[in-house]
Design a protein around this motif. Structure first.
Motif, PDB file in Angstrom:
ATOM      1  N   MET A 167      53.734  48.451  34.067  1.00 11.75           N
ATOM      2  CA  MET A 167      53.972  47.111  34.569  1.00 11.75           C
ATOM      3  C   MET A 167      53.351  46.115  33.583  1.00 11.75           C
ATOM      4  O   MET A 167      52.236  46.320  33.123  1.00 11.75           O
ATOM      5  N   ASP A 168      54.064  45.039  33.281  1.00 14.78           N
ATOM      6  CA  ASP A 168      53.519  44.052  32.352  1.00 14.78           C
ATOM      7  C   ASP A 168      52.547  43.115  33.071  1.00 14.78           C
ATOM      8  O   ASP A 168      52.417  43.141  34.296  1.00 14.78           O
ATOM      9  N   ALA A 169      51.861  42.293  32.294  1.00 14.57           N
ATOM     10  CA  ALA A 169      50.811  41.430  32.836  1.00 14.57           C
ATOM     11  C   ALA A 169      51.345  40.465  33.891  1.00 14.57           C
ATOM     12  O   ALA A 169      50.689  40.234  34.912  1.00 14.57           O
ATOM     13  N   LYS A 170      52.535  39.917  33.663  1.00 14.96           N
ATOM     14  CA  LYS A 170      53.095  38.975  34.645  1.00 14.96           C
ATOM     15  C   LYS A 170      53.387  39.661  35.972  1.00 14.96           C
ATOM     16  O   LYS A 170      53.114  39.115  37.035  1.00 14.96           O
ATOM     17  N   ALA A 171      53.936  40.853  35.912  1.00 12.44           N
ATOM     18  CA  ALA A 171      54.237  41.592  37.140  1.00 12.44           C
ATOM     19  C   ALA A 171      52.944  41.978  37.863  1.00 12.44           C
ATOM     20  O   ALA A 171      52.869  41.903  39.094  1.00 12.44           O
ATOM     21  N   LEU A 172      51.934  42.385  37.107  1.00 11.64           N
ATOM     22  CA  LEU A 172      50.641  42.715  37.708  1.00 11.64           C
ATOM     23  C   LEU A 172      50.028  41.488  38.371  1.00 11.64           C
ATOM     24  O   LEU A 172      49.502  41.568  39.491  1.00 11.64           O
ATOM     25  N   LEU A 173      50.103  40.358  37.691  1.00 13.89           N
ATOM     26  CA  LEU A 173      49.554  39.123  38.243  1.00 13.89           C
ATOM     27  C   LEU A 173      50.303  38.719  39.508  1.00 13.89           C
ATOM     28  O   LEU A 173      49.693  38.326  40.506  1.00 13.89           O
ATOM     29  N   ARG A 174      51.613  38.856  39.479  1.00 12.08           N
ATOM     30  CA  ARG A 174      52.427  38.546  40.664  1.00 12.08           C
ATOM     31  C   ARG A 174      52.019  39.439  41.839  1.00 12.08           C
ATOM     32  O   ARG A 174      51.849  38.968  42.965  1.00 12.08           O
ATOM     33  N   SER A 175      51.823  40.717  41.578  1.00 11.28           N
ATOM     34  CA  SER A 175      51.399  41.651  42.627  1.00 11.28           C
ATOM     35  C   SER A 175      50.015  41.294  43.157  1.00 11.28           C
ATOM     36  O   SER A 175      49.767  41.357  44.364  1.00 11.28           O
ATOM     37  N   ALA A 176      49.124  40.912  42.254  1.00 16.13           N
ATOM     38  CA  ALA A 176      47.773  40.524  42.668  1.00 16.13           C
ATOM     39  C   ALA A 176      47.817  39.290  43.562  1.00 16.13           C
ATOM     40  O   ALA A 176      47.108  39.219  44.576  1.00 16.13           O
ATOM     41  N   LEU A 177      48.646  38.330  43.208  1.00 19.17           N
ATOM     42  CA  LEU A 177      48.764  37.120  44.022  1.00 19.17           C
ATOM     43  C   LEU A 177      49.367  37.426  45.391  1.00 19.17           C
ATOM     44  O   LEU A 177      48.950  36.849  46.399  1.00 19.17           O
ATOM     45  N   GLN A 178      50.311  38.342  45.434  1.00 19.26           N
ATOM     46  CA  GLN A 178      50.892  38.745  46.721  1.00 19.26           C
ATOM     47  C   GLN A 178      49.835  39.414  47.597  1.00 19.26           C
ATOM     48  O   GLN A 178      49.745  39.147  48.796  1.00 19.26           O
ATOM     49  N   LYS A 179      49.027  40.283  46.993  1.00 22.94           N
ATOM     50  CA  LYS A 179      47.952  40.939  47.748  1.00 22.94           C
ATOM     51  C   LYS A 179      46.937  39.912  48.232  1.00 22.94           C
ATOM     52  O   LYS A 179      46.430  40.002  49.352  1.00 22.94           O
ATOM     53  N   ALA A 180      46.629  38.937  47.396  1.00 27.41           N
ATOM     54  CA  ALA A 180      45.684  37.893  47.792  1.00 27.41           C
ATOM     55  C   ALA A 180      46.239  37.099  48.972  1.00 27.41           C
ATOM     56  O   ALA A 180      45.495  36.748  49.895  1.00 27.41           O
ATOM     57  N   HIS A 181      47.529  36.848  48.962  1.00 26.89           N
ATOM     58  CA  HIS A 181      48.161  36.132  50.078  1.00 26.89           C
ATOM     59  C   HIS A 181      48.049  36.945  51.370  1.00 26.89           C
ATOM     60  O   HIS A 181      47.720  36.399  52.429  1.00 26.89           O
ATOM     61  N   VAL A 182      48.298  38.236  51.275  1.00 18.80           N
ATOM     62  CA  VAL A 182      48.149  39.118  52.437  1.00 18.80           C
ATOM     63  C   VAL A 182      46.704  39.069  52.940  1.00 18.80           C
ATOM     64  O   VAL A 182      46.453  39.009  54.149  1.00 18.80           O
ATOM     65  N   ALA A 183      45.767  39.056  52.010  1.00 17.10           N
ATOM     66  CA  ALA A 183      44.351  39.008  52.377  1.00 17.10           C
ATOM     67  C   ALA A 183      44.018  37.716  53.112  1.00 17.10           C
ATOM     68  O   ALA A 183      43.302  37.729  54.119  1.00 17.10           O
ATOM     69  N   VAL A 184      44.536  36.605  52.626  1.00 20.10           N
ATOM     70  CA  VAL A 184      44.279  35.314  53.266  1.00 20.10           C
ATOM     71  C   VAL A 184      44.844  35.306  54.685  1.00 20.10           C
ATOM     72  O   VAL A 184      44.184  34.848  55.626  1.00 20.10           O
ATOM     73  N   LEU A 185      46.045  35.828  54.846  1.00 19.59           N
ATOM     74  CA  LEU A 185      46.642  35.885  56.184  1.00 19.59           C
ATOM     75  C   LEU A 185      45.806  36.752  57.119  1.00 19.59           C
ATOM     76  O   LEU A 185      45.562  36.376  58.273  1.00 19.59           O
ATOM     77  N   ALA A 186      45.360  37.899  56.631  1.00 18.95           N
ATOM     78  CA  ALA A 186      44.520  38.779  57.451  1.00 18.95           C
ATOM     79  C   ALA A 186      43.195  38.098  57.778  1.00 18.95           C
ATOM     80  O   ALA A 186      42.695  38.200  58.904  1.00 18.95           O
TER      81      ALA A 186
END
Length: 77
Positions: free
Chosen positions: A1-20
């Protein structure tokens, strides 16, 4: 996975964390924040520019100090 895709995944996980976190589901929030940090570590490894690494490291530091630190205290103290 390239850096942009990894960053996108990290931001999605962070969003899930904020919701939780908003739902007071501390265990799920802590898990999602941890996963986001692991992804950000992978981004740091894959990024070449020092400027980009510094910005990502600032994000990681903010995560650790605010989100994970607070959740850890709520869960474990």
């Amino acid at each position: 996975m390239d850096a942009k895709a990894l960053l996108r995944s990290a931001l999605q996980k962070a969003h899930v964390a904020v919701l939780a976190d908003q739902e007071k589901n501390n265990a799920a929030a802590l898990e999602a924040y941890t996963e986001a940090l692991l992804l950000l570590d992978q981004v740091l490894i894959s990024v070449d520019r020092d400027e980009d690494k510094m910005r990502i490291q600032q994000i990681v530091s903010a995560f650790i100090l605010t989100c994970i630190g607070t959740l850890f205290l709520q869960c474990c103290m």
